[in-house]
Design a protein around this motif. Structure first.
Motif, PDB file in Angstrom:
ATOM      1  N   GLY A  51       0.817  -1.211   0.000  1.00 54.44           N
ATOM      2  CA  GLY A  51       0.000   0.000   0.000  1.00 54.44           C
ATOM      3  C   GLY A  51       0.848   1.256   0.000  1.00 54.44           C
ATOM      4  O   GLY A  51       0.506   2.254  -0.659  1.00 54.44           O
ATOM      5  N   ASN A  52       1.969   1.217   0.718  1.00 51.20           N
ATOM      6  CA  ASN A  52       2.860   2.385   0.740  1.00 51.20           C
ATOM      7  C   ASN A  52       3.479   2.642  -0.631  1.00 51.20           C
ATOM      8  O   ASN A  52       3.725   3.793  -1.003  1.00 51.20           O
ATOM      9  N   ILE A  53       3.742   1.569  -1.402  1.00 52.39           N
ATOM     10  CA  ILE A  53       4.243   1.752  -2.769  1.00 52.39           C
ATOM     11  C   ILE A  53       3.178   2.415  -3.622  1.00 52.39           C
ATOM     12  O   ILE A  53       3.464   3.342  -4.397  1.00 52.39           O
ATOM     13  N   MET A  54       1.936   1.966  -3.479  1.00 57.94           N
ATOM     14  CA  MET A  54       0.839   2.592  -4.223  1.00 57.94           C
ATOM     15  C   MET A  54       0.743   4.088  -3.876  1.00 57.94           C
ATOM     16  O   MET A  54       0.565   4.939  -4.748  1.00 57.94           O
ATOM     17  N   LEU A  55       0.894   4.380  -2.589  1.00 53.63           N
ATOM     18  CA  LEU A  55       0.814   5.774  -2.134  1.00 53.63           C
ATOM     19  C   LEU A  55       1.956   6.602  -2.709  1.00 53.63           C
ATOM     20  O   LEU A  55       1.762   7.727  -3.175  1.00 53.63           O
ATOM     21  N   THR A 114       3.563   6.164  -5.403  1.00 54.80           N
ATOM     22  CA  THR A 114       3.468   6.329  -6.859  1.00 54.80           C
ATOM     23  C   THR A 114       2.178   7.037  -7.262  1.00 54.80           C
ATOM     24  O   THR A 114       1.789   7.019  -8.432  1.00 54.80           O
ATOM     25  N   GLY A 115       1.521   7.652  -6.279  1.00 57.50           N
ATOM     26  CA  GLY A 115       0.382   8.509  -6.569  1.00 57.50           C
ATOM     27  C   GLY A 115      -0.956   7.806  -6.678  1.00 57.50           C
ATOM     28  O   GLY A 115      -1.951   8.421  -7.062  1.00 57.50           O
ATOM     29  N   ASN A 116      -1.015   6.517  -6.320  1.00 56.18           N
ATOM     30  CA  ASN A 116      -2.269   5.761  -6.417  1.00 56.18           C
ATOM     31  C   ASN A 116      -2.888   5.632  -5.024  1.00 56.18           C
ATOM     32  O   ASN A 116      -2.847   4.573  -4.401  1.00 56.18           O
ATOM     33  N   THR A 117      -3.473   6.714  -4.558  1.00 56.91           N
ATOM     34  CA  THR A 117      -3.991   6.766  -3.188  1.00 56.91           C
ATOM     35  C   THR A 117      -5.125   5.775  -2.978  1.00 56.91           C
ATOM     36  O   THR A 117      -5.205   5.115  -1.923  1.00 56.91           O
ATOM     37  N   GLN A 118      -6.027   5.644  -3.959  1.00 54.09           N
ATOM     38  CA  GLN A 118      -7.174   4.763  -3.794  1.00 54.09           C
ATOM     39  C   GLN A 118      -6.744   3.309  -3.613  1.00 54.09           C
ATOM     40  O   GLN A 118      -7.249   2.600  -2.737  1.00 54.09           O
ATOM     41  N   SER A 119      -5.774   2.864  -4.425  1.00 54.97           N
ATOM     42  CA  SER A 119      -5.269   1.492  -4.286  1.00 54.97           C
ATOM     43  C   SER A 119      -4.592   1.294  -2.940  1.00 54.97           C
ATOM     44  O   SER A 119      -4.699   0.222  -2.329  1.00 54.97           O
ATOM     45  N   SER A 120      -3.878   2.323  -2.479  1.00 58.03           N
ATOM     46  CA  SER A 120      -3.215   2.208  -1.177  1.00 58.03           C
ATOM     47  C   SER A 120      -4.250   2.061  -0.071  1.00 58.03           C
ATOM     48  O   SER A 120      -4.091   1.232   0.831  1.00 58.03           O
ATOM     49  N   LEU A 121      -5.320   2.834  -0.146  1.00 59.20           N
ATOM     50  CA  LEU A 121      -6.368   2.745   0.886  1.00 59.20           C
ATOM     51  C   LEU A 121      -7.034   1.373   0.870  1.00 59.20           C
ATOM     52  O   LEU A 121      -7.369   0.831   1.936  1.00 59.20           O
ATOM     53  N   GLU A 122      -7.208   0.800  -0.307  1.00 67.35           N
ATOM     54  CA  GLU A 122      -7.810  -0.534  -0.395  1.00 67.35           C
ATOM     55  C   GLU A 122      -6.913  -1.577   0.268  1.00 67.35           C
ATOM     56  O   GLU A 122      -7.392  -2.450   1.007  1.00 67.35           O
ATOM     57  N   LEU A 123      -5.605  -1.483   0.017  1.00 69.36           N
ATOM     58  CA  LEU A 123      -4.673  -2.424   0.642  1.00 69.36           C
ATOM     59  C   LEU A 123      -4.602  -2.225   2.153  1.00 69.36           C
ATOM     60  O   LEU A 123      -4.573  -3.193   2.922  1.00 69.36           O
ATOM     61  N   PHE A 124      -4.581  -0.966   2.600  1.00 72.18           N
ATOM     62  CA  PHE A 124      -4.546  -0.694   4.038  1.00 72.18           C
ATOM     63  C   PHE A 124      -5.816  -1.222   4.715  1.00 72.18           C
ATOM     64  O   PHE A 124      -5.759  -1.776   5.817  1.00 72.18           O
ATOM     65  N   SER A 125      -6.947  -1.048   4.068  1.00 71.76           N
ATOM     66  CA  SER A 125      -8.217  -1.521   4.640  1.00 71.76           C
ATOM     67  C   SER A 125      -8.258  -3.047   4.689  1.00 71.76           C
ATOM     68  O   SER A 125      -8.776  -3.636   5.648  1.00 71.76           O
ATOM     69  N   HIS A 178      -3.511  12.007   4.670  1.00 76.16           N
ATOM     70  CA  HIS A 178      -2.644  13.183   4.846  1.00 76.16           C
ATOM     71  C   HIS A 178      -1.984  13.563   3.521  1.00 76.16           C
ATOM     72  O   HIS A 178      -1.984  14.734   3.120  1.00 76.16           O
ATOM     73  N   HIS A 179      -1.429  12.554   2.834  1.00 78.58           N
ATOM     74  CA  HIS A 179      -0.727  12.838   1.576  1.00 78.58           C
ATOM     75  C   HIS A 179      -1.685  13.232   0.458  1.00 78.58           C
ATOM     76  O   HIS A 179      -1.279  13.913  -0.485  1.00 78.58           O
ATOM     77  N   SER A 180      -2.938  12.798   0.556  1.00 80.01           N
ATOM     78  CA  SER A 180      -3.902  13.161  -0.484  1.00 80.01           C
ATOM     79  C   SER A 180      -4.528  14.527  -0.226  1.00 80.01           C
ATOM     80  O   SER A 180      -5.349  14.997  -1.017  1.00 80.01           O
ATOM     81  N   GLY A 181      -4.160  15.146   0.896  1.00 81.71           N
ATOM     82  CA  GLY A 181      -4.653  16.487   1.199  1.00 81.71           C
ATOM     83  C   GLY A 181      -5.860  16.524   2.113  1.00 81.71           C
ATOM     84  O   GLY A 181      -6.335  17.610   2.464  1.00 81.71           O
ATOM     85  N   ASP A 182      -6.370  15.358   2.519  1.00 79.93           N
ATOM     86  CA  ASP A 182      -7.523  15.312   3.426  1.00 79.93           C
ATOM     87  C   ASP A 182      -7.006  15.165   4.857  1.00 79.93           C
ATOM     88  O   ASP A 182      -7.134  14.103   5.491  1.00 79.93           O
ATOM     89  N   SER A 183      -6.417  16.252   5.378  1.00 79.61           N
ATOM     90  CA  SER A 183      -5.744  16.190   6.680  1.00 79.61           C
ATOM     91  C   SER A 183      -6.715  15.965   7.828  1.00 79.61           C
ATOM     92  O   SER A 183      -6.358  15.356   8.844  1.00 79.61           O
TER      93      SER A 183
END
Length: 453
Positions: free
Chosen positions: A189-193, A195-206, A233-238
């Motif tokens: 998920g951190n790799i997805m994050l 490389t700018g793929n926030t949605q995929s990272s959130l899916e893996l984290f969940s 945080h990185h996507s701007g939704d602090s």
């Protein structure tokens, strides 16, 4: 384990049984380490080490020395940890203890990575991995692959990192290690994050969070909450990031995990900083600083000092900012944290820039760039290049400014860093005429909200 070891130690001392005393002291050290009481752990392990030396017990001496190195590493004392583990490795080699060699090499790799030498870390992990495979030890093989993935991640070599994690995942599935399966999901998920793929990272984290829930792994749940918070945080939704950090903080405090608590306080502070709420950000950083000093977490102490320095810059308290950055730099130099040192030097350059001392600022930014190049930290390199562009721009050297800015832009685009837009604004402003005050300002290094990996 703590009660059993304490009672066993009393009995062994009463009966004068040195070997049992060493065993119970070692276990006592591990118990204190698990509780986050690192100074107590060191005292127990060092006492056990002295007994081993008195009895000339080379094999357990090496193992205990390795454990001491592990505690020192956790405490952030990287230089002492490295020296201790190198001594332990020699002892393991002399006693032909291959498993302990693999463990020591892996720990030395972690230290090399934290010192900024990820290329050396990978070499150490490869040696550890080879021994683990030679012994048929799948658990240490898995750990070496995980560590190697982190080193590749630190070098922004995301394909190699993902390959290491996928190899580790196969082993975790084979040996039915569901806890590490969840942790590998966090890393992927951190790799997805990154490389700018926030949605995929959130899916893996969940997905990892769900698995930790099934395992009733409370520490894992907090790790997942932290990573979800960092994604937001990185996507701007602090604000949403704060919600998840607070969930992690609540559970961490309930378990008394003060080391993780100090990191989470900094994460929440960074999210409030991103929201522009400097009052709350300062409050959390000050709480982080007090706790870090109490428990001896030097990395968190440095982070808090540096981020408080950033707030002082924003409020125009430049002398105070300089003092805070210098304190942070002192810690990073003492512990060998070159990435942190590079950030501090750049931040000090930013203070010099704002004071109008452009010559000193330029020297600082050059040093920042050099450190970034030496340790392979692309983001630090990009920031150093952009900051140098700001100095050239203020001096009226437009060609040099554009050249440095374009070099920074290439790096930020490669690593999918949000600073791309900032550099574009800078280059466009140069082309249109004199820079606005906002666009000509160097980038200070905010110690980021940190994920677990």
């Amino acid at each position: 384990l703590l009660d059993w070891s304490t009672n066993g130690l009393k009995a062994a001392r009463h009966l004068g049984r040195s070997i049992q005393e060493i065993v119970h002291l070692s276990n006592l050290g591990l118990a204190y380490e698990a509780l986050g009481q690192y100074q107590m752990a060191l005292e127990a392990l060092e006492t056990a080490l002295e007994l081993c030396r008195t009895k000339e017990l080379s094999r357990p001496e090496g193992i205990i020395q390795s454990n001491i190195g592990g505690v020192l590493y956790t405490m952030g004392d990287l230089i002492r940890a490295r020296d201790t583990l190198e001594q332990a490795l020699v002892m393991h080699q002399n006693t032909q203890d291959r498993r302990s060699q693999s463990i020591a090499l892996s720990k030395l790799g972690l230290i090399a990575a934290d010192l900024g030498d990820n290329h050396r870390a990978i070499l150490l992990y490869e040696q550890s991995l080879a021994i683990a495979r030679e012994l048929g030890d799948h658990r240490y093989e898995l750990q070496s692959l995980l560590n190697m993935g982190v080193a590749y991640y630190n070098l922004s070599l995301f394909e190699q990192a993902a390959e290491s994690y996928r190899d580790a995942l196969k082993i975790a599935q084979m040996i039915q290690d569901r806890k590490n399966q969840a942790r590998i999901m966090l890393n992927l998920g951190n790799i997805m994050l990154a490389t700018g793929n926030t949605q995929s990272s959130l899916e893996l984290f969940s997905e990892a969070l769900s698995l930790f829930d099934q395992l009733q792994d409370q520490h894992g749940r907090s790790e997942a909450f932290t990573n979800i918070g960092t994604a937001y945080h990185h996507s701007g939704d602090s604000q949403k990031a704060i919600t998840f950090y607070e969930k992690a903080l609540k559970e961490t405090r309930e378990r008394g995990e003060r080391w993780d608590e100090s990191r989470l306080l900094g994460n929440i502070g960074s999210s409030y900083y991103a929201l522009g709420n400097l009052t709350l950000a300062r409050s959390y950083y000050e709480e982080q600083l007090a706790l870090a000093r109490e428990i001896g977490n030097r990395a968190a102490e440095s982070d808090a000092l540096s981020n408080l320095g950033n707030i002082s810059v924003d409020t125009g308290e430049l002398d105070q900012a300089e003092t805070l950055y210098l304190q942070s730099q002192g810690i990073n130099q003492a512990t060998g944290n070159r990435r942190g040192e590079g950030g501090d030097i750049g931040n000090l350059g930013n203070v010099m820039f704002k004071k109008g001392n452009y010559g000193e600022a330029q020297k600082a930014f050059k040093s920042q760039l050099i450190i970034g190049q030496e340790i392979g930290d692309k983001r630090l390199q990009g920031i150093g290049l952009f900051n140098l562009a700001c100095v050239f721009a203020i001096a009226g050297n437009q060609n040099q400014a554009i050249s440095q800015a374009r070099a920074a832009l290439g790096i930020f685009e490669e690593i999918h860093d949000p600073l791309v837009s900032r550099v574009h604004q800078f280059i466009n402003s140069l082309g249109a005429g004199p820079l606005s005050e906002m666009n000509q300002q160097p980038i200070h290094v905010q110690r980021p909200a940190k994920e677990n990996s």
